[in-house]
Design an enzyme around this catalytic site. Structure first.
Site, PDB file in Angstrom:
ATOM      1  N   ASP A   1       1.008  -1.210   0.056  1.00 38.94           N
ATOM      2  CA  ASP A   1      -0.099  -0.104  -0.047  1.00 38.94           C
ATOM      3  C   ASP A   1       1.012   1.356  -0.100  1.00 38.94           C
ATOM      4  O   ASP A   1       1.734   1.240   0.723  1.00 38.94           O
ATOM      5  CB  ASP A   1      -0.896  -0.010   1.238  1.00 38.94           C
TER       6      ASP A   1
ATOM      7  N   ASN B   1     -12.803  -3.340   2.828  1.00 35.90           N
ATOM      8  CA  ASN B   1     -13.989  -2.344   3.177  1.00 35.90           C
ATOM      9  C   ASN B   1     -14.889  -2.538   1.788  1.00 35.90           C
ATOM     10  O   ASN B   1     -14.306  -2.561   0.768  1.00 35.90           O
ATOM     11  CB  ASN B   1     -13.132  -0.923   2.983  1.00 35.90           C
TER      12      ASN B   1
ATOM     13  N   GLY C   1     -15.565   2.779   4.073  1.00 32.40           N
ATOM     14  CA  GLY C   1     -14.187   3.332   3.939  1.00 32.40           C
ATOM     15  C   GLY C   1     -13.526   2.886   2.585  1.00 32.40           C
ATOM     16  O   GLY C   1     -12.388   3.016   2.448  1.00 32.40           O
ATOM     17  N   GLN C   2     -14.095   2.193   1.740  1.00 35.52           N
ATOM     18  CA  GLN C   2     -13.754   1.751   0.289  1.00 35.52           C
ATOM     19  C   GLN C   2     -13.334   3.118  -0.445  1.00 35.52           C
ATOM     20  O   GLN C   2     -14.556   3.856  -0.582  1.00 35.52           O
ATOM     21  CB  GLN C   2     -14.691   0.966  -0.064  1.00 35.52           C
TER      22      GLN C   2
ATOM     23  N   HIS D   1     -10.234  -5.380  -3.196  1.00 37.23           N
ATOM     24  CA  HIS D   1      -8.937  -5.772  -2.580  1.00 37.23           C
ATOM     25  C   HIS D   1      -9.068  -5.987  -1.111  1.00 37.23           C
ATOM     26  O   HIS D   1      -9.903  -5.729  -0.357  1.00 37.23           O
ATOM     27  CB  HIS D   1      -7.837  -4.311  -2.789  1.00 37.23           C
TER      28      HIS D   1
ATOM     29  N   HIS E   1      -6.762  -6.025   2.402  1.00 36.46           N
ATOM     30  CA  HIS E   1      -5.850  -5.147   3.015  1.00 36.46           C
ATOM     31  C   HIS E   1      -5.218  -6.507   3.840  1.00 36.46           C
ATOM     32  O   HIS E   1      -5.988  -7.142   4.652  1.00 36.46           O
ATOM     33  CB  HIS E   1      -6.119  -4.172   4.059  1.00 36.46           C
TER      34      HIS E   1
HETATM   35  P1  5GP Z   1      -9.681   1.316   0.243  1.00 36.49           P
HETATM   36  O1  5GP Z   1     -10.034   2.569   1.280  1.00 36.49           O
HETATM   37  O2  5GP Z   1     -10.446   1.302  -0.862  1.00 36.49           O
HETATM   38  O3  5GP Z   1     -10.417   0.092   1.375  1.00 36.49           O
HETATM   39  O4  5GP Z   1      -8.176   1.064   0.151  1.00 36.49           O
HETATM   40  C1  5GP Z   1      -7.465   1.573  -0.958  1.00 36.49           C
HETATM   41  C2  5GP Z   1      -5.981   1.602  -0.417  1.00 36.49           C
HETATM   42  O5  5GP Z   1      -5.384   1.749  -1.647  1.00 36.49           O
HETATM   43  C3  5GP Z   1      -5.661   2.814   0.436  1.00 36.49           C
HETATM   44  O6  5GP Z   1      -5.144   1.900   1.677  1.00 36.49           O
HETATM   45  C4  5GP Z   1      -4.845   3.558  -0.387  1.00 36.49           C
HETATM   46  O7  5GP Z   1      -3.608   4.018   0.640  1.00 36.49           O
HETATM   47  C5  5GP Z   1      -4.107   2.492  -1.454  1.00 36.49           C
HETATM   48  N1  5GP Z   1      -3.936   3.207  -2.568  1.00 36.49           N
HETATM   49  C6  5GP Z   1      -4.636   4.076  -3.294  1.00 36.49           C
HETATM   50  N2  5GP Z   1      -3.718   4.293  -4.385  1.00 36.49           N
HETATM   51  C7  5GP Z   1      -2.669   3.586  -4.355  1.00 36.49           C
HETATM   52  C8  5GP Z   1      -1.693   3.615  -5.409  1.00 36.49           C
HETATM   53  O8  5GP Z   1      -1.654   4.081  -6.486  1.00 36.49           O
HETATM   54  N3  5GP Z   1      -0.789   2.418  -5.067  1.00 36.49           N
HETATM   55  C9  5GP Z   1      -0.922   1.960  -3.997  1.00 36.49           C
HETATM   56  N4  5GP Z   1       0.176   0.735  -3.910  1.00 36.49           N
HETATM   57  N5  5GP Z   1      -1.921   1.848  -3.154  1.00 36.49           N
HETATM   58  C10 5GP Z   1      -2.737   2.835  -3.411  1.00 36.49           C
END
Ligand code: 5GP
Length: 112
Positions: A30, A85, A91-92, A98, A100
């Protein structure tokens, strides 16, 4: 199906620090880690969120969890947390499924 950052990473159009890659899934670090280990496991297939999965996706979802376990082992973690999420209210922010993988520090409960 709209494209996302993770779709671009899956197709190799955007860089990521990959820790696992196979025909169905990728795992990469991440960009904004919330723990010493913070890895995202994604399917190559563009599924927007977990609630869109059907029984036809059972094998794929099981594979994603196996990949999550494998990368946690690679990171030397015995204790870790898997988080999905599902939806903006949970929080998505990236609408490509994906998981985490978080570990390397004590993880409080309940999460925020
Ligand atoms: P969500 O909030 O959708 O569950 O998680 C998305 C995750 O993607 C976040 O933890 C954020 O830091 C990560 N993220 C967003 N953009 C990028 C990216 O361009 N590269 C990587 N490696 N992680 C990303």
């Amino acid at each position: 199906m709209s494209d996302t950052i993770f779709g671009k990473i899956a197709r190799g159009e955007l860089p990521a620090e990959l820790v696992h890659e196979d025909d169905r899934a990728l795992a990469f670090r991440d960009v904004n880690p919330q723990a010493p280990t913070h890895i995202l496991v994604i399917p190559r297939q563009a599924i927007a969120k977990l609630s869109e999965c059907t029984p036809a996706d059972n094998e794929l979802v099981g594979h994603l969890i196996q990949v999550a376990n494998q990368v946690a082992r690679q990171e030397g973690l015995d204790d870790y947390r898997l988080v999905v999420n599902n939806g903006a209210g949970a929080g998505q922010t990236v609408f490509h499924l994906h998981i985490h993988v978080l570990g390397g520090r004590p993880l409080g409960w309940p999460p925020g």
